[in-house]
Design an enzyme around this catalytic site. Sequence first.
Site, PDB file in Angstrom:
ATOM      1  N   ASN A 208       0.851  -1.196   0.000  1.00  0.00           N
ATOM      2  CA  ASN A 208       0.000   0.000   0.000  1.00  0.00           C
ATOM      3  C   ASN A 208       0.885   1.244   0.000  1.00  0.00           C
ATOM      4  OD1 ASN A 208       0.605   0.758   2.842  1.00  0.00           O
ATOM      5  ND2 ASN A 208      -0.356  -1.223   3.225  1.00  0.00           N
ATOM      6  N   ASP A 277      -3.695  -6.208   4.685  1.00  0.00           N
ATOM      7  CA  ASP A 277      -4.693  -7.066   5.314  1.00  0.00           C
ATOM      8  C   ASP A 277      -4.641  -8.489   4.778  1.00  0.00           C
ATOM      9  OD1 ASP A 277      -5.874  -5.207   7.094  1.00  0.00           O
ATOM     10  OD2 ASP A 277      -6.714  -4.178   5.359  1.00  0.00           O
ATOM     11  N   LYS A 287       8.842 -16.427 -11.338  1.00  0.00           N
ATOM     12  CA  LYS A 287       7.873 -15.427 -11.804  1.00  0.00           C
ATOM     13  C   LYS A 287       6.632 -16.133 -12.393  1.00  0.00           C
ATOM     14  CE  LYS A 287       7.490 -11.566 -14.985  1.00  0.00           C
ATOM     15  NZ  LYS A 287       8.117 -10.870 -16.094  1.00  0.00           N
ATOM     16  N   PHE A 326      -4.097   3.020  15.103  1.00  0.00           N
ATOM     17  CA  PHE A 326      -4.544   4.012  14.137  1.00  0.00           C
ATOM     18  C   PHE A 326      -5.724   3.446  13.361  1.00  0.00           C
ATOM     19  CE2 PHE A 326      -1.569   7.644  13.740  1.00  0.00           C
ATOM     20  CZ  PHE A 326      -0.728   7.305  14.786  1.00  0.00           C
ATOM     21  N   LYS A 340     -12.960  -0.067  16.569  1.00  0.00           N
ATOM     22  CA  LYS A 340     -11.604  -0.646  16.640  1.00  0.00           C
ATOM     23  C   LYS A 340     -11.030  -0.554  18.049  1.00  0.00           C
ATOM     24  CE  LYS A 340     -10.712  -0.277  11.917  1.00  0.00           C
ATOM     25  NZ  LYS A 340     -10.273   0.458  10.796  1.00  0.00           N
ATOM     26  N   LYS A 344     -10.026  -4.178  19.334  1.00  0.00           N
ATOM     27  CA  LYS A 344      -8.585  -4.464  19.407  1.00  0.00           C
ATOM     28  C   LYS A 344      -8.017  -4.216  20.811  1.00  0.00           C
ATOM     29  CE  LYS A 344      -8.080  -3.413  14.510  1.00  0.00           C
ATOM     30  NZ  LYS A 344      -7.099  -3.563  13.441  1.00  0.00           N
TER      31      LYS A 344
HETATM   32  O1  C5P Z   1      -8.396  -2.905  11.086  1.00  0.00           O
HETATM   33  P1  C5P Z   1      -7.574  -1.799  10.558  1.00  0.00           P
HETATM   34  O2  C5P Z   1      -6.524  -2.245   9.592  1.00  0.00           O
HETATM   35  O3  C5P Z   1      -8.325  -0.639  10.023  1.00  0.00           O
HETATM   36  O4  C5P Z   1      -6.861  -1.226  11.881  1.00  0.00           O
HETATM   37  C1  C5P Z   1      -5.849  -0.289  11.807  1.00  0.00           C
HETATM   38  C2  C5P Z   1      -4.959  -0.419  13.013  1.00  0.00           C
HETATM   39  O5  C5P Z   1      -4.605  -1.776  13.218  1.00  0.00           O
HETATM   40  C3  C5P Z   1      -3.618   0.292  12.826  1.00  0.00           C
HETATM   41  O6  C5P Z   1      -3.158   0.670  14.092  1.00  0.00           O
HETATM   42  C4  C5P Z   1      -2.740  -0.799  12.234  1.00  0.00           C
HETATM   43  O7  C5P Z   1      -1.365  -0.557  12.499  1.00  0.00           O
HETATM   44  C5  C5P Z   1      -3.243  -2.013  12.961  1.00  0.00           C
HETATM   45  N1  C5P Z   1      -3.183  -3.247  12.184  1.00  0.00           N
HETATM   46  C6  C5P Z   1      -2.308  -4.254  12.570  1.00  0.00           C
HETATM   47  N2  C5P Z   1      -2.288  -5.443  11.880  1.00  0.00           N
HETATM   48  C7  C5P Z   1      -3.112  -5.642  10.847  1.00  0.00           C
HETATM   49  C8  C5P Z   1      -3.993  -4.627  10.434  1.00  0.00           C
HETATM   50  C9  C5P Z   1      -4.002  -3.447  11.132  1.00  0.00           C
HETATM   51  O8  C5P Z   1      -1.559  -4.056  13.531  1.00  0.00           O
HETATM   52  N3  C5P Z   1      -3.056  -6.775  10.183  1.00  0.00           N
END
Ligand code: C5P
Length: 397
Positions: A208, A277, A287, A326, A340, A344
Site C-alpha cells: 500500500n 490485510d 515469476k 490508528f 476498533k 482491538k
Molecule cells: O483494522 P484496521 O486495519 O483498520 O486497523 C488499523 C490499526 O490496526 C492500525 O493501528 C494498524 O497498524 C493495525 N493493524 C495491525 N495489523 C493488521 C492490520 C491493522 O496491527 N493486520
Amino acid sequence: MTTVLLGVSGGIAAYKAAEIVRALQKRDYDVRVVMTSNAAQFVSPLTFAALSHHEALVDEFDCPGDPIPHITLGQGCDLFLIAPATANVVAKLAAGIADDLLTSTALACTAPVMVAPAMNVHMYEKAAVQENLATLRRRGITVLDAASGYQACGDTGPGRLPEPEQIAAVVEEHFHRQDALPSWTGKKVVITAGPTVEPIDAVRFVSNYSSGKMGYALAAEAARRGADVALVSGPVTLKAPEGVQLVPVKTAREMLAACEEAFVAADVFIASAAVADFRPESPSDSKIKKGSSQEGQLSYVRLVENPDILAAMGAKKRPGQRVVGFAAETDNVVGYGQQKLASKHADMIVANQVGENKGFGADDNQAFLITENNVEELPLMAKQQLASVILDRIEQF
Ligand code: C5P
C-alpha cells in the site's frame, strides 16, 4: 549552554536584531548569527560579531574551515529564530528554497524553528504572505504575530517586528515548555510503521501507499523525550531517527514476530503501520506467468488474511501497558475508530480520514483521538506536532 541561532533577513527591522542578541544573552543563551546579504546592507555583520562574540555568517562559500556551514549551523543550535523574517524569506521557507546560507540552514536545521515576520503592512496582508505563514505554522514552525503600529515606510498597521524583549520572552517560554515536558526516560516504546509488502512471486508483491512518516515522527518524538524506542518498520525511504532502534521487516508475519518479541518489555505499543490485510497464500519462487485461464497464472493468486498485530498485542496487554492504534477510514471515521478501540482492546485510536490526497504520504494529518470516554477532534497539523500531542495524551492515561 543553550544556543540560539538568530537568522537576520533584509528588512529595515534588521537593526532591531542587534537588540534581540542582547535580550537573548541577558537570558543566558549563546547567540550565533546568520544573515542574508540584504540584511548585511542594513547592519554590518561586524556589529553582530562584536555583540555575539562569534563570526556572523552571510556567504556559504566564505566560511573558512567549514565547507558545509549550513549543516554545522542548522544542527548545532537548540533553536533557529529568524527575526526579522522578510516576505521573501517567509516564501522561501514555505517553498523549501535554499539559495543562500540562511535558507539552506533553515532546511538543514534539526532544531525547532521560530519565525518573526516583519514587513510593510500591505505586504503582510497579502494572501500570498498569509498563506505562506499558515503553511509554516501547519508544519510546526512557531510564527510570531507581527506587531501593529507606525512603520518605517510611513504606513500604519500590522507588520512591525515585535519588540526584542517580547521576542526573547517567547524564546524563553519555548525553552521552559520544553524543560517541562514529561520525561520518558526508562520507558520502553515499540512503534510499528510503514507498509508491509507481501510477495506474490519472485518479482511482484501486494502493498500500500504508506510512507511511514507518522510512525517515524512518533519514534523521533518518543526518543526526544528520552524513551527507549524500537521502530518495527516495513520498507520506507525514511532514515531512522537518531537514537531509535530500527527493526526492519517486510511482511506482516515478520512484523508480528518482531512485535511479539519487543512487546514483552514494552510500556507503550503504538501501531501506526499500514499492515497489508491480505497476503498471497503461496508465493511462487519463480515469476508467475501472465494470463488468466489456468491455475498457476497471475489471476489465480489466492489471498489469505494476515494476522492483526494491534489486536494480538491488545489481547495480551498487561496492566500498566498502553496500546495505541490508528484507523484510516474513508467514511464514518469516529464510528469505525470506536469499534476498533473496543475490538482491538486499545487504549486509544488515532482516527483519520484517507482519500482525496489526505492521509497516506502527506506531511500533515487531521485526526480524532478516541478513548473509551472521549473523542477529541484535532486541527490539521504537521505529523511531528501530532506525534507530540499523541504522546502527551498517552502520558495522561
Ligand atoms: O483494522 P484496521 O486495519 O483498520 O486497523 C488499523 C490499526 O490496526 C492500525 O493501528 C494498524 O497498524 C493495525 N493493524 C495491525 N495489523 C493488521 C492490520 C491493522 O496491527 N493486520
